[in-house]
Design an enzyme around this catalytic site. Structure first.
Site, PDB file in Angstrom:
ATOM      1  N   ALA A 178     -60.858  27.621  -3.772  1.00 47.40           N
ATOM      2  CA  ALA A 178     -60.123  27.500  -2.514  1.00 47.40           C
ATOM      3  C   ALA A 178     -61.138  27.035  -1.473  1.00 47.40           C
ATOM      4  O   ALA A 178     -62.134  27.722  -1.211  1.00 47.40           O
ATOM      5  CB  ALA A 178     -59.506  28.829  -2.111  1.00 47.40           C
ATOM      6  N   THR A 179     -60.911  25.884  -0.904  1.00 51.73           N
ATOM      7  CA  THR A 179     -61.930  25.238  -0.075  1.00 51.73           C
ATOM      8  C   THR A 179     -62.349  26.076   1.119  1.00 51.73           C
ATOM      9  O   THR A 179     -63.534  26.089   1.487  1.00 51.73           O
ATOM     10  CB  THR A 179     -61.425  23.858   0.389  1.00 51.73           C
ATOM     11  OG1 THR A 179     -61.086  23.084  -0.768  1.00 51.73           O
ATOM     12  CG2 THR A 179     -62.484  23.117   1.197  1.00 51.73           C
ATOM     13  N   ASP A 180     -61.408  26.798   1.730  1.00 54.23           N
ATOM     14  CA  ASP A 180     -61.772  27.557   2.932  1.00 54.23           C
ATOM     15  C   ASP A 180     -62.855  28.592   2.631  1.00 54.23           C
ATOM     16  O   ASP A 180     -63.790  28.779   3.425  1.00 54.23           O
ATOM     17  CB  ASP A 180     -60.548  28.207   3.580  1.00 54.23           C
ATOM     18  CG  ASP A 180     -59.671  28.998   2.626  1.00 54.23           C
ATOM     19  OD1 ASP A 180     -59.866  28.923   1.401  1.00 54.23           O
ATOM     20  OD2 ASP A 180     -58.762  29.694   3.110  1.00 54.23           O
ATOM     21  N   GLY A 181     -62.768  29.258   1.483  1.00 50.90           N
ATOM     22  CA  GLY A 181     -63.795  30.230   1.120  1.00 50.90           C
ATOM     23  C   GLY A 181     -65.155  29.588   0.934  1.00 50.90           C
ATOM     24  O   GLY A 181     -66.171  30.090   1.430  1.00 50.90           O
ATOM     25  N   ASP A 188     -58.813  24.139   7.588  1.00 49.25           N
ATOM     26  CA  ASP A 188     -60.076  23.716   6.961  1.00 49.25           C
ATOM     27  C   ASP A 188     -60.744  22.577   7.724  1.00 49.25           C
ATOM     28  O   ASP A 188     -61.850  22.156   7.361  1.00 49.25           O
ATOM     29  CB  ASP A 188     -59.831  23.248   5.521  1.00 49.25           C
ATOM     30  CG  ASP A 188     -59.566  24.391   4.562  1.00 49.25           C
ATOM     31  OD1 ASP A 188     -59.682  25.565   4.978  1.00 49.25           O
ATOM     32  OD2 ASP A 188     -59.241  24.118   3.391  1.00 49.25           O
TER      33      ASP A 188
END
EC number: 3.2.1.-
Length: 387
Positions: A141-144, A208
């Site tokens: 998950a890109t945000d993490g 994001d």
């Protein structure tokens, strides 16, 4: 002559008293230093201690942020990024410590997707005494990943990379991994994860579009492609802000082509029925754009944030989830929505919102509601941040 000597002694004594007073006042001023949000460091420290006790779990080697209230602990890469960011920002401000940050970093290292892929698996659940990801959960998950990478940069700047953990190497490796697996090569914008292919490869999680991070990645790695990601993020935020009088943006949008053409996603296309509304992902945007303005004085970020503030200024209360035209979807209040707005109001000096919601950030951190509690903690610490 004796009189003159006493006179000078009196003058010197007075100077000593004045200097001592000035030093004492400086020390006092430092001890009660206020952040951008006007909240004292002692209050922020107190909130941090509550958050740390409520949500950090693990052992002396590894720690993670517990995201559920069940007996079997669960966590997310999103939460790990938040935990690392909170800990290093707390350390920057005189509380929080390197040992805890290292424990959180060790957990991240143990849950990377593979030896060749530095992105973090998006979810783990307690099985016996271990935190385990299923095969399906070993995607990103890109945000993490963005928050983890940024926190490693802050750690390198705070403690250096000559100790037990080479923060600089980990940061560079992860940033390169994000570039390889999570950036759309056509638009230069972040995808929602390494799994997003086919019809979902152009989907962007609007929260994001963290311009402040991309500026830092470009500077830190000397990789100019991150400048392009920052510029296109700013262009996309501006377009999305201009689409509706409210300035609200959906949790997810589709952005395609070199012209960054924007289209609306469908409900349930990615995460929930609120994918095409201002929901629990997009609620972070006021914080993200205000943070960029706080650090970099971006006029685009200021314009986007100011428009959102004007929308919320007109609402009787800030509730959870809105349509993009500004209609309430839910009537309950949630700190995940209000705290980013309050922080943005402080940074962008919206006096109405500052006065109306001045107690939102100082309300004691709740112990059983991970997401709003953690967002509240993050914006409290962001208010005391600098480069």
């Amino acid at each position: 002559m004796m009189f003159k000597r006493h006179k000078y002694q009196w003058l010197i004594g007075g100077l000593i008293i004045l200097v001592s007073f000035a030093i004492g006042f400086a020390i006092y001023s430092t001890s009660v230093k206020e952040s951008t949000t006007g909240i004292s460091s002692e209050t922020v420290k107190s909130q941090y201690k509550i958050w740390e006790k409520a949500y950090l779990r693990g052992n002396n080697t590894q720690k993670f942020v517990k995201t559920n209230n069940g007996t079997k602990a669960q966590t997310l890469s999103e939460a790990q990024g938040y935990g690392m960011l909170i800990t290093v920002m707390a350390a920057q401000q005189g509380f929080g410590n390197q040992k805890t940050f290292n424990q959180l970093t060790n957990y991240y290292l143990s849950h990377r997707i593979s030896a060749d892929n530095p992105l973090m698996a998006w979810r783990q659940t307690q099985t016996a005494n271990k935190m385990v990801s299923t095969k399906a959960e070993k995607t990103s998950a890109t945000d993490g990943d963005l928050d983890i990478a940024y926190s490693l940069i802050l750690a390198d700047k705070k403690w250096g990379s000559k100790g037990k953990i080479d923060y600089q190497k980990l940061a560079v490796d992860l940033i390169q991994g994000i570039s390889k697996y999570e950036i759309n090569s056509e638009t230069s914008l972040p995808k929602v994860g390494d799994w997003a292919t086919g019809k979902n490869q152009n989907v962007v999680r609007t929260s994001d579009l963290i311009s402040a991070y991309f500026r830092e990645f470009a500077s830190y790695t000397k990789d100019g492609s991150w400048t392009k990601t920052m510029q296109n993020s700013q262009k996309t935020l501006k377009k999305l802000s201009e689409q509706h009088q409210t300035g609200l943006m959906a949790d997810f949008v589709e952005v395609s082509g070199s012209n960054l053409d924007v289209a609306t996603t469908k409900a349930n296309q990615i995460a929930s029925k609120h994918d095409n509304q201002y929901g629990f992902n997009a609620c972070r945007i006021p914080w993200r754009v205000a943070y960029d303005y706080q650090l970099n004085h971006s006029q685009v970020s200021k314009t986007v944030g100011t428009k959102l503030n004007h929308f919320f200024e007109k609402q009787k209360k800030i509730t959870a989830i809105y349509t993009l035209n500004g209609k309430r979807v839910e009537n309950y209040e949630n700190t995940a929505f209000s705290a980013p707005v309050v922080y943005s109001a402080e940074v962008l000096n919206n006096q109405v919102l500052k006065n109306r919601y001045k107690k939102v950030l100082t309300t004691p951190i709740p112990s059983g509601d991970y997401y709003p509690a953690t967002i509240q903690m993050l914006v409290l610490l962001a208010g005391g941040s600098d480069k």
